[in-house]
Design a protein around this motif. Structure first.
Motif, short mmCIF file in Angstrom:
data_model
loop_
_atom_site.label_atom_id
_atom_site.label_comp_id
_atom_site.label_asym_id
_atom_site.label_seq_id
_atom_site.Cartn_x
_atom_site.Cartn_y
_atom_site.Cartn_z
N ASN A 56 0.87 -1.07 -0.01
CA ASN A 56 0.19 -0.20 -0.13
C ASN A 56 0.86 1.47 -0.02
N SER A 57 2.15 1.13 0.01
CA SER A 57 3.05 2.44 0.02
C SER A 57 4.33 1.94 -0.31
N GLY A 58 5.13 2.90 -0.81
CA GLY A 58 6.71 2.97 -0.84
C GLY A 58 7.25 2.60 0.33
N THR A 59 6.74 3.33 1.46
CA THR A 59 7.14 3.16 2.81
C THR A 59 7.25 1.38 3.33
N ASP A 60 5.98 1.02 2.90
CA ASP A 60 5.72 -0.49 3.22
C ASP A 60 6.46 -1.48 2.55
N PHE A 82 20.28 12.36 2.77
CA PHE A 82 19.72 13.33 1.85
C PHE A 82 18.42 12.62 1.13
N THR A 83 17.46 12.40 1.72
CA THR A 83 16.11 11.55 1.14
C THR A 83 15.00 11.97 1.96
N PHE A 84 13.94 11.38 1.49
CA PHE A 84 12.84 11.45 2.28
C PHE A 84 12.63 11.03 3.64
N PHE A 85 12.02 11.26 4.37
CA PHE A 85 12.38 10.68 5.64
C PHE A 85 11.67 9.10 5.80
N ALA A 86 11.04 8.72 5.00
CA ALA A 86 10.67 7.35 4.88
C ALA A 86 11.55 6.45 4.79
N THR A 87 12.78 6.74 4.18
CA THR A 87 13.75 5.64 3.90
C THR A 87 14.38 5.13 5.39
N ALA A 88 14.75 6.38 6.25
CA ALA A 88 15.44 5.86 7.58
C ALA A 88 14.24 5.46 8.46
N GLU A 154 17.16 -1.64 -2.45
CA GLU A 154 17.27 -0.32 -3.25
C GLU A 154 15.72 0.51 -3.09
N ASP A 155 16.32 1.55 -2.55
CA ASP A 155 14.90 2.63 -2.57
C ASP A 155 14.95 3.24 -3.74
N ALA A 156 14.03 2.93 -4.65
CA ALA A 156 13.78 3.22 -5.94
C ALA A 156 12.28 4.13 -6.41
N CYS A 157 11.90 4.46 -4.86
CA CYS A 157 10.76 5.31 -4.87
C CYS A 157 10.45 6.44 -5.89
N GLN A 158 11.81 7.10 -6.23
CA GLN A 158 11.71 8.17 -6.74
C GLN A 158 12.24 7.82 -8.38
N ALA A 159 12.63 6.61 -8.63
CA ALA A 159 13.17 6.26 -9.91
C ALA A 159 12.64 5.20 -10.85
N PHE A 178 9.38 0.68 -4.62
CA PHE A 178 8.78 1.79 -5.43
C PHE A 178 7.65 2.21 -4.86
N SER A 179 7.41 3.58 -5.24
CA SER A 179 6.22 4.29 -4.61
C SER A 179 5.49 4.70 -5.78
N PHE A 180 3.85 4.54 -5.76
CA PHE A 180 3.04 4.96 -6.64
C PHE A 180 2.46 6.29 -6.12
N SER A 183 2.40 11.87 -6.98
CA SER A 183 3.42 12.70 -7.65
C SER A 183 4.59 12.06 -8.37
N LYS A 184 4.62 10.86 -8.07
CA LYS A 184 5.64 10.04 -8.70
C LYS A 184 5.68 9.79 -10.14
N ASN A 185 7.00 9.39 -10.75
CA ASN A 185 6.70 9.23 -12.18
C ASN A 185 5.75 8.27 -12.79
C1 LIG Z 1 12.79 8.25 -1.38
C2 LIG Z 1 11.70 7.96 -1.26
N1 LIG Z 1 11.61 6.85 -0.08
C3 LIG Z 1 10.32 6.29 0.15
C4 LIG Z 1 9.29 7.12 -0.02
C5 LIG Z 1 7.80 6.34 0.52
O1 LIG Z 1 6.83 6.45 -0.52
P1 LIG Z 1 5.41 6.39 -0.12
O2 LIG Z 1 5.20 7.68 -0.09
O3 LIG Z 1 4.60 5.58 -1.09
O4 LIG Z 1 5.27 5.45 1.21
C6 LIG Z 1 9.37 8.08 -0.97
C7 LIG Z 1 7.98 8.76 -1.22
O5 LIG Z 1 7.93 9.79 -1.29
C8 LIG Z 1 10.45 8.74 -1.45
O6 LIG Z 1 10.60 9.83 -2.20
#
Ligand SMILES: Cc1ncc(COP(=O)(O)O)c(C=O)c1O
Length: 367
Positions: A56-60, A82-88, A154-159, A178-180, A183-185
Motif C-alpha cells: 500500500n505504499s513505498g514506505t511499506d 539526503f532523502t525523504f524521511f520514509a527511507t530511514a 534499493e529505494d527506487a521510490c523516485q526512480a 517503488f512508490s506510486f 506525484s511520482k513518475n
Molecule cells: C526516496 C523515497 N523513499 C520512500 C518514499 C515513500 O513512499 P510512499 O510515499 O509511497 O510511502 C518516498 C516517497 O515520497 C521517497 O521519495
C-alpha cells in the motif's frame, strides 16, 4: 503556475481509467483482485525481475522488505540522510539502526567510497536511494555488499524506469522498492507501492508479511506477525494504464531537464544536477544548487513560480532521529546540499511556455 499540475496527465487517461474502474466495480474484487495480479506480472516483466508484490505504499515496501530479509533490532543499515524521511523511518521501524553516510555533492546519491568506513559487525544491509530519479553507484555498492556479505535494498521510490548500465533500477539488489504516490513518475490516484525481488524465498516472505502473516493455504491460520499492506485493485487498474506510457513520461521529463541544463550553463553560480555516466536519470525532481537559494526562491515566488526545497533538514538532524546521536557537521556534503538545493517544476506535461518563463526568471535573477 503549480509546482506539479496533474490535470492534463489524468485527463489523457480519464476515459480508460473510468472503464478500468467500472470493471473492478463489476468484478467486486477490490482486495487482491485480478488487476493486481496482472499489474504485478506486468511490472515484474517491465523491470526484468522474477517477482513484484503490490503494497500500500513505498514506505511499506521498504519496511516489509527489510523485515523479509530478517533485519531488526540490533542490526545496522547503511543509507543516505539526503532523502525523504520514509527511507530511514522504515529502517528504524524494524528496530534496526539507520547509519548515515555522506553524499556525492554532484549527484546527491550516497558516496559509495565512504560506505566501507561505516561498516561494523552489526551491519546487515546497504539501502541506497536513487535520489531524484538518478541511479546510485550500483557497481561499487554491489561489490561492497558482496565483499562484506550484506544485503541490498534499493529505494527506487523516485526512480521508476531509471537505468544503470542499461538495466532498470530495482533489480540490482535483493529487493527494490517503488512508490506510486500520485506525484511520482508512475503515480496512482492514492497511495500505493511495489517491492521487487528475484528471490522466490524473499517474495514468499513479503507475501506473508503483507497479508497478516496468513498461511498461503489458509487465510485464517497465521504463521507470522504481519501487516495489512496490499495494493488496492482500483489503484492497480489505473497504474496498469500508465505503465506502458512510463517511458514516454520519463522522456518528457528528460527533455525538460535538458532544456533547463542548457539554459542554466554558466548562469550565476547555478550548479545543475549532474548525471553520472551510464545512467538514465528520470528526473523525478529537477534540482539545482546555488549559494543564493533562499533569495532565488523568493524571487521566483514573486514571479508566480513555485519551487520546493528537497531537502531542507537532512535525516540525521531530524528531531525524530535525535536518539541516534548525530550532530550538525557530521555529514558535511549532505548539510551543505540542504542549504543550497532548489527544485524547479518538472513533470511530463509542463508547457514550454511555463518552462521558458521559469528559465527567464532564473536567468533574470542572476543578471
Ligand atoms: C526516496 C523515497 N523513499 C520512500 C518514499 C515513500 O513512499 P510512499 O510515499 O509511497 O510511502 C518516498 C516517497 O515520497 C521517497 O521519495
Amino acid at each position: 503556475m503549480q509546482f506539479l499540475d496533474l490535470t492534463e496527465h489524468h485527463s489523457a487517461i480519464e476515459k480508460e481509467a473510468i472503464e478500468a474502474m467500472t470493471t473492478v466495480f463489476k468484478n467486486g474484487d477490490f482486495i487482491n483482485g485480478k488487476a493486481v495480479a496482472q499489474f504485478e506480472k506486468d511490472f515484474a516483466t517491465h523491470h526484468g525481475v522474477s517477482h513484484a508484490l503490490g503494497m500500500n505504499s513505498g514506505t511499506d515496501a521498504l519496511l516489509l522488505g527489510l523485515e523479509a530479509l530478517g533485519i531488526g533490532a540490533g542490526d545496522e543499515v547503511i543509507t543516505s540522510a539526503f532523502t525523504f524521511f520514509a527511507t530511514a523511518e522504515a529502517i528504524a521501524q524494524t528496530g534496526a539502526k539507520p547509519v548515515f553516510v555522506d553524499i556525492d555533492p554532484a549527484t546527491f546519491n550516497i558516496n559509495s567510497s565512504l560506505i566501507e568506513n561505516a561498516i561494523t559487525a552489526k551491519t546487515k544491509a546497504i539501502l541506497p536511494v536513487h535520489i531524484f530519479g538518478q541511479p546510485a553507484d550500483m557497481d561499487s555498492i554491489l561489490a561492497i555488499a558482496k565483499k562484506h556479505n550484506l544485503k541490498i535494498i534499493e529505494d527506487a521510490c523516485q526512480a521508476v524506469g531509471a537505468e544503470y548500465k542499461g538495466k532498470k533500477v530495482g533489480g540490482f539488489g535483493d529487493i527494490g522498492c517503488f512508490s506510486f504516490f500520485p506525484s511520482k513518475n508512475l503515480g496512482g490516484c492514492g497511495d500505493g507501492g511495489m517491492a521487487t525481488t528475484n528471490s522466490q524465498e524473499v517474495a514468499a516472505q513479503m507475501k506473508l508479511l503483507k497479508s497478516h502473516g496468513s498461511s498461503p493455504t489458509d487465510k485464517y491460520f497465521n504463521v507470522a506477525l504481519g501487516y495489512n499492506s496490499r495494493l488496492d485493485t482500483i489503484q492497480a487498474a489505473i497504474l496498469a494504464i500508465k505503465l506502458p506510457r512510463l517511458k514516454q513520461y520519463n522522456e518528457m521529463r528528460i527533455a525538460h531537464a535538458k532544456a533547463y541544463n542548457t539554459a542554466f550553463a554558466g548562469i550565476g553560480d547555478i550548479v545543475c544536477h549532474a548525471t553520472a555516466p551510464d545512467r538514465v536519470n528520470v528526473y523525478h525532481q529537477y534540482t539545482i544548487r546555488t549559494s543564493k537559494r533562499n533569495e532565488l526562491k523568493d524571487h521566483l515566488e514573486s514571479k508566480g513560480i513555485p519551487t520546493m526545497i528537497y531537502y531542507r533538514v537532512p535525516l540525521h538532524l531530524q528531531p525524530a532521529m535525535s536518539y541516534l546521536g548525530y550532530k550538525s557537521g557530521d555529514l558535511t556534503e549532505t548539510e551543505k546540499a540542504c542549504g543550497e538545493v532548489l527544485s524547479l517544476p518538472i513533470y511530463p506535461e509542463l508547457s514550454v511556455e511555463n518552462r521558458d518563463m521559469i528559465i527567464e526568471s532564473m536567468c533574470g535573477f542572476f543578471r
